[in-house]
Scaffold this active site. Structure first.
Site, PDB file in Angstrom:
ATOM      1  N   TYR A   1      71.536  27.333  18.940  1.00  0.00           N
ATOM      2  CA  TYR A   1      70.321  27.561  19.718  1.00  0.00           C
ATOM      3  C   TYR A   1      70.636  28.227  21.054  1.00  0.00           C
ATOM      4  O   TYR A   1      71.522  27.783  21.793  1.00  0.00           O
ATOM      5  CB  TYR A   1      69.585  26.244  19.992  1.00  0.00           C
ATOM      6  CG  TYR A   1      68.406  26.418  20.941  1.00  0.00           C
ATOM      7  CD1 TYR A   1      67.243  27.018  20.511  1.00  0.00           C
ATOM      8  CD2 TYR A   1      68.493  26.025  22.276  1.00  0.00           C
ATOM      9  CE1 TYR A   1      66.166  27.216  21.364  1.00  0.00           C
ATOM     10  CE2 TYR A   1      67.442  26.209  23.155  1.00  0.00           C
ATOM     11  CZ  TYR A   1      66.271  26.808  22.692  1.00  0.00           C
ATOM     12  OH  TYR A   1      65.223  27.015  23.547  1.00  0.00           O
TER      13      TYR A   1
ATOM     14  N   HIS B   1      60.661  35.202  31.318  1.00  0.00           N
ATOM     15  CA  HIS B   1      60.347  33.887  31.880  1.00  0.00           C
ATOM     16  C   HIS B   1      60.018  33.938  33.375  1.00  0.00           C
ATOM     17  O   HIS B   1      59.583  32.931  33.942  1.00  0.00           O
ATOM     18  CB  HIS B   1      61.524  32.924  31.643  1.00  0.00           C
ATOM     19  CG  HIS B   1      61.593  32.428  30.229  1.00  0.00           C
ATOM     20  ND1 HIS B   1      61.610  33.261  29.142  1.00  0.00           N
ATOM     21  CD2 HIS B   1      61.640  31.160  29.722  1.00  0.00           C
ATOM     22  CE1 HIS B   1      61.674  32.547  28.033  1.00  0.00           C
ATOM     23  NE2 HIS B   1      61.690  31.270  28.349  1.00  0.00           N
TER      24      HIS B   1
ATOM     25  N   ASN C   1      67.490  26.779  32.193  1.00  0.00           N
ATOM     26  CA  ASN C   1      67.285  25.392  31.757  1.00  0.00           C
ATOM     27  C   ASN C   1      67.772  24.470  32.863  1.00  0.00           C
ATOM     28  O   ASN C   1      68.861  24.678  33.403  1.00  0.00           O
ATOM     29  CB  ASN C   1      68.088  25.109  30.493  1.00  0.00           C
ATOM     30  CG  ASN C   1      67.242  25.176  29.226  1.00  0.00           C
ATOM     31  OD1 ASN C   1      67.717  24.849  28.159  1.00  0.00           O
ATOM     32  ND2 ASN C   1      65.994  25.592  29.326  1.00  0.00           N
TER      33      ASN C   1
ATOM     34  N   TYR D   1      46.071  -7.539  59.155  1.00  0.00           N
ATOM     35  CA  TYR D   1      47.214  -7.336  58.258  1.00  0.00           C
ATOM     36  C   TYR D   1      48.098  -6.163  58.681  1.00  0.00           C
ATOM     37  O   TYR D   1      49.312  -6.186  58.462  1.00  0.00           O
ATOM     38  CB  TYR D   1      46.717  -7.072  56.834  1.00  0.00           C
ATOM     39  CG  TYR D   1      46.238  -8.302  56.100  1.00  0.00           C
ATOM     40  CD1 TYR D   1      46.277  -9.565  56.675  1.00  0.00           C
ATOM     41  CD2 TYR D   1      45.734  -8.180  54.802  1.00  0.00           C
ATOM     42  CE1 TYR D   1      45.832 -10.672  55.990  1.00  0.00           C
ATOM     43  CE2 TYR D   1      45.292  -9.292  54.101  1.00  0.00           C
ATOM     44  CZ  TYR D   1      45.339 -10.539  54.699  1.00  0.00           C
ATOM     45  OH  TYR D   1      44.894 -11.631  54.014  1.00  0.00           O
TER      46      TYR D   1
ATOM     47  N   ARG E   1      50.258  -7.961  61.213  1.00  0.00           N
ATOM     48  CA  ARG E   1      50.918  -9.171  60.751  1.00  0.00           C
ATOM     49  C   ARG E   1      51.776  -8.929  59.509  1.00  0.00           C
ATOM     50  O   ARG E   1      52.819  -9.557  59.321  1.00  0.00           O
ATOM     51  CB  ARG E   1      49.850 -10.225  60.434  1.00  0.00           C
ATOM     52  CG  ARG E   1      50.421 -11.581  60.149  1.00  0.00           C
ATOM     53  CD  ARG E   1      49.418 -12.671  59.856  1.00  0.00           C
ATOM     54  NE  ARG E   1      48.036 -12.323  59.802  1.00  0.00           N
ATOM     55  CZ  ARG E   1      47.167 -12.839  58.933  1.00  0.00           C
ATOM     56  NH1 ARG E   1      47.590 -13.713  58.024  1.00  0.00           N
ATOM     57  NH2 ARG E   1      45.901 -12.500  58.951  1.00  0.00           N
TER      58      ARG E   1
ATOM     59  N   PHE F   1      67.063  18.626  29.905  1.00  0.00           N
ATOM     60  CA  PHE F   1      66.234  19.430  30.804  1.00  0.00           C
ATOM     61  C   PHE F   1      64.898  18.780  31.123  1.00  0.00           C
ATOM     62  O   PHE F   1      64.167  19.242  32.002  1.00  0.00           O
ATOM     63  CB  PHE F   1      65.968  20.808  30.182  1.00  0.00           C
ATOM     64  CG  PHE F   1      65.517  20.735  28.747  1.00  0.00           C
ATOM     65  CD1 PHE F   1      64.318  20.134  28.395  1.00  0.00           C
ATOM     66  CD2 PHE F   1      66.314  21.251  27.734  1.00  0.00           C
ATOM     67  CE1 PHE F   1      63.909  20.056  27.072  1.00  0.00           C
ATOM     68  CE2 PHE F   1      65.907  21.178  26.402  1.00  0.00           C
ATOM     69  CZ  PHE F   1      64.695  20.583  26.074  1.00  0.00           C
TER      70      PHE F   1
ATOM     71  N   GLU G   1      57.179  22.133  22.630  1.00  0.00           N
ATOM     72  CA  GLU G   1      57.304  21.327  23.846  1.00  0.00           C
ATOM     73  C   GLU G   1      56.003  20.543  24.010  1.00  0.00           C
ATOM     74  O   GLU G   1      55.119  20.912  24.783  1.00  0.00           O
ATOM     75  CB  GLU G   1      57.610  22.241  25.032  1.00  0.00           C
ATOM     76  CG  GLU G   1      58.945  22.953  24.849  1.00  0.00           C
ATOM     77  CD  GLU G   1      59.125  24.179  25.721  1.00  0.00           C
ATOM     78  OE1 GLU G   1      58.299  24.388  26.640  1.00  0.00           O
ATOM     79  OE2 GLU G   1      60.070  24.936  25.480  1.00  0.00           O
TER      80      GLU G   1
END
Length: 534
Positions: A82, A112, A224, A308, A311, A357, A445
Site C-alpha cells: 500500500y 492532496h 500521513n 463558590y 470558596r 495516523f 475512512e
C-alpha cells in the site's frame, strides 16, 4: 515607565515579533538533536517560537537507511505494498507500474494540497515540520535520509511553508496541511522567507537548496501523520499552563479584593479529598495570600461562607490542572510516535499497514483541554460579576461598578458585559469536535477524528480566555484601590504592581479596550505566571 510608554513597548513587540530569528547566530543558541528518539515539549517550543536550530544525528541516519532498504527492495520486486506500488485510500486496489512510482508520489502531494482558509501561524507550521522530521527519523517510515535533511534545512534557513489551516479531518493523517508543507520540499507551493511570501521554488533557490525528487513511499510518509494536531497541542498546552497559573493569581486578587475567607484554603481540607491538582492550587493560593493585612481586618466579620468562585477555587481550578496533566500525558506520548502508514520494521523486513495516523487520542485530549479552559474562564467571569458590587456586608467597600463617582461614570460596567460575551463564545467553542465524524474516501475512512477542528477551536478559545482573565485582573486591582491603606498578601501585591505597571487606576471613565488588550498580551507573555513563596 509611564502607562503610555509601556503600552507602546508591548504593541511594538507584538507587531514586530518574528518567529524566525534571522539575526540570531546558530552558535549562540542551543541545538535540537534529531536522534530518532522522542522530542521534548521544550524542544518543540524552542524550534517553533525561538528558531532553535536542528541537527540530524548519525543514530537517526542509521535507522532511516535501514527502513529505506526495505522499501527499495519491495519496490524493485514489484510487491503489492500500500502506498508504495498501489494507489491511496479507496484507490489502494490500483497497481502502479514501476516506471510511475516517482510520479505517483508527486501527484499525491499535488492532489492532496486542497486546504482552504487563513494560513497556519509560523510557530504552528514550524512545530509541524519538526514533528514530521522527528517521526520520519525514527526509522519506520521508509524515506531516504535526504527527505529528513530537507525538512530540517527549511527550519534552519527560516523557510516557512504557507499552509492553509483548514482541510484535515484528522484521520488518515493531516493530509491537506501536510501536503501543502511538503510541496515546498519539491520546489512547489508557497513559503514565507525573510518576511516575504514567495514560491516554494524561489524560497529554495534563495536559500541555496535544491528541490527533492521524491521516491517510492516518500510522498505518502510526508502527509500521513498527526503532526498538525500534535503541533497545536504542544504549543497550546504550554500556553494553557501559563494561563492556569495566571488565573490562580487573578483568583487570589479577587479573594483579597472581596475580603474572602482564607479558611477554605487550609491544607487539611485538601489533603482529606486527595485530588492532586486541588492541593497544588490551594497551596499556590495560600502562598499568594500570605501576610495579608486585608485578611486580618475581617477575621471576625459575620460572614460564614463565601460564594463558590472564592470558596471552591482549589476544587475547580485544581480540576483544570488535573485535566491538563491528562492532556500532557497524551501529547508527550505522541512526541515519540510514528504515525504514518504503512510502517516498516527493518529488523523483520516487514511492511505493515495499520492506522497510527488516526487522530482520536489527540482529538479527545484537545477537546478535554478546551472544556477545562472553558471552566477556568467561566469561573473567572463570575468573580468579575461579584467584583462589580456593592455588597450589603461591605459597608466600606467600592461603589457600584468600581468607579469613585457612579452615575456620571459607568466604571467597569461594560467590562463585565465583555467578559460575559467572551464566556458565551468560549462555551460554544468548547463543543467537542471529536464526536462528529463525517466519513471520507468513499467510505474507506468511515470514522474520522476531526482533531484538527478541535485544535483550531482550542487556539481561539485560549485567546478569548486570556481576555477574560485580563478583565478579572483589572477589576480586582481596581477593587484593591478601595481597600487601601490595607495591603493584600505579598503575592497579590506583586500581581497588583504588575497590573499598575501597564494600566493606571480608573479615576473617571476612559476607553478601556486598550487596557484589556495590554493585560491580555502580558498574560500571553507569562507576566502573571510568576513563582510565589510563603
Amino acid at each position: 515607565m509611564t502607562k503610555h510608554k509601556t503600552r507602546q513597548k508591548h504593541t511594538t513587540m507584538k507587531n514586530n515579533q518574528s518567529l524566525i530569528a534571522q539575526t540570531t547566530p546558530l552558535s549562540s543558541v542551543d541545538i535540537v538533536h534529531i536522534t530518532g528518539e522522542a522530542l521534548t515539549p521544550s524542544e518543540v517550543i524552542g524550534v517553533a517560537r525561538r528558531a532553535m536550530p536542528v541537527q540530524l544525528e548519525d543514530t537517526a541516519i542509521v535507522r532511516i537507511q535501514a527502513a529505506r532498504d526495505v522499501v527499495d527492495a519491495a519496490a524493485a520486486e514489484g510487491r503489492k505494498v500500500y502506498g508504495v506500488t498501489t494507489g491511496f485510500g479507496h484507490l489502494s486496489s490500483v497497481r502502479i507500474p514501476q516506471d510511475q512510482l516517482v510520479q505517483l508520489q508527486h501527484n499525491l502531494l499535488r492532489s492532496h494540497a486542497a486546504g482552504v482558509g487563513e494560513p497556519l501561524s509560523e510557530d504552528v507550521t514550524r512545530a509541524m515540520a519538526l514533528l514530521l522530521a522527528a517521526s520520519l527519523a525514527r526509522g519506520n517510515s521508509g524515506v531516504r535520509v535526504e527527505v529528513v535533511q530537507q525538512l530540517l534545512a527549511l527550519l534552519n534557513h527560516g523557510i516557512t511553508p504557507v499552509v492553509p489551516s483548514r482541510g484535515s479531518v484528522g484521520a488518515s493523517g493531516d493530509l491537506a496541511p501536510l501536503a501543502h508543507l511538503a510541496l515546498v520540499l519539491i520546489g512547489e507551493g508557497e513559503a514565507l522567507y525573510k518576511g516575504e511570501k514567495i514560491s516554494g521554488a524561489e524560497a529554495l533557490r534563495q536559500a541555496g537548496l535544491q528541490p527533492l525528487m521524491l521516491q517510492a513511499k516518500e510522498g505518502l510518509a510526508l502527509i500521513n501523520g498527526t503532526h498538525l494536531m500534535e503541533a497545536i497541542a504542544i504549543l497550546a498546552l504550554d500556553d494553557a499552563r501559563t494561563l492556569v497559573e495566571s488565573a490562580e493569581v487573578a483568583c487570589a486578587m479577587s479573594i483579597e479584593a472581596l475580603m474572602g475567607s482564607h479558611v477554605p484554603l487550609d491544607p487539611r481540607i485538601h489533603r482529606r479529598r486527595g485530588q492532586y491538582g486541588q492541593q497544588v492550587t490551594a497551596t499556590r493560593l495560600r502562598q499568594l495570600l500570605h501576610d495579608s493585612e486585608i485578611r486580618q481586618s475581617h477575621e471576625h466579620c459575620p460572614r460564614v461562607q463565601d460564594p463558590y468562585t472564592l470558596r471552591c477555587a482549589p476544587q475547580v481550578i485544581g480540576a483544570v490542572r488535573d485535566a491538563l496533566d491528562y492532556c500532557q500525558q497524551i501529547f508527550e506520548r505522541e512526541l515519540n510516535a510514528v504515525t504514518d502508514n504503512p510502517l516498516i520494521f527493518p529488523e523483520d523486513g516487514d511492511i505493515l499497514s495499520g492506522g497510527n495516523f488516526h487522530g482520536q487520542p489527540l482529538a479527545l485530549a484537545l477537546d478535554t483541554l478546551a472544556i477545562a479552559l472553558t471552566q477556568l474562564a467561566s469561573f473567572s467571569e463570575r468573580r468579575v460579576y461579584n467584583l462589580m458590587g456593592p455588597h450589603e456586608w461591605d459597608t466600606n467597600g467600592a461603589p457600584l461598578f468600581l468607579t469613585p463617582n457612579p452615575g456620571l461614570n459607568s466604571g467597569f460596567m461594560i467590562v463585565q458585559y465583555a467578559a460575559a460575551a467572551l464566556v458565551n463564545e468560549i462555551k460554544i467553542l468548547a463543543h467537542p469536535a471529536s464526536i462528529d465524524s463525517i466519513p471520507t474516501s468513499a467510505g474507506m475512512e468511515d470514522f474520522v477524528s476531526m482533531g484538527v477542528t478541535s485544535a483550531h477551536k482550542l487556539l481561539r478559545l485560549l485567546e478569548l480566555a486570556r481576555q477574560v482573565i485580563a478583565i478579572e485582573l483589572l477589576s480586582a486591582a481596581q477593587m484593591l484601590e478601595f481597600r487601601l491603606p490595607l495591603k493584600p498578601g505579598a503575592g497579590v501585591q506583586q500581581a497588583y504592581d504588575h497590573v499598575r505597571r501597564y494600566v493606571a487606576k480608573l479615576e473617571e471613565d476612559r476607553v478601556m479596550a486598550p487596557d484589556i488588550a495590554i493585560i491580555a498580551q502580558a498574560l500571553q507573555e507569562g507576566v502573571f505566571a510568576f513563582p510565589v513563596e510563603g
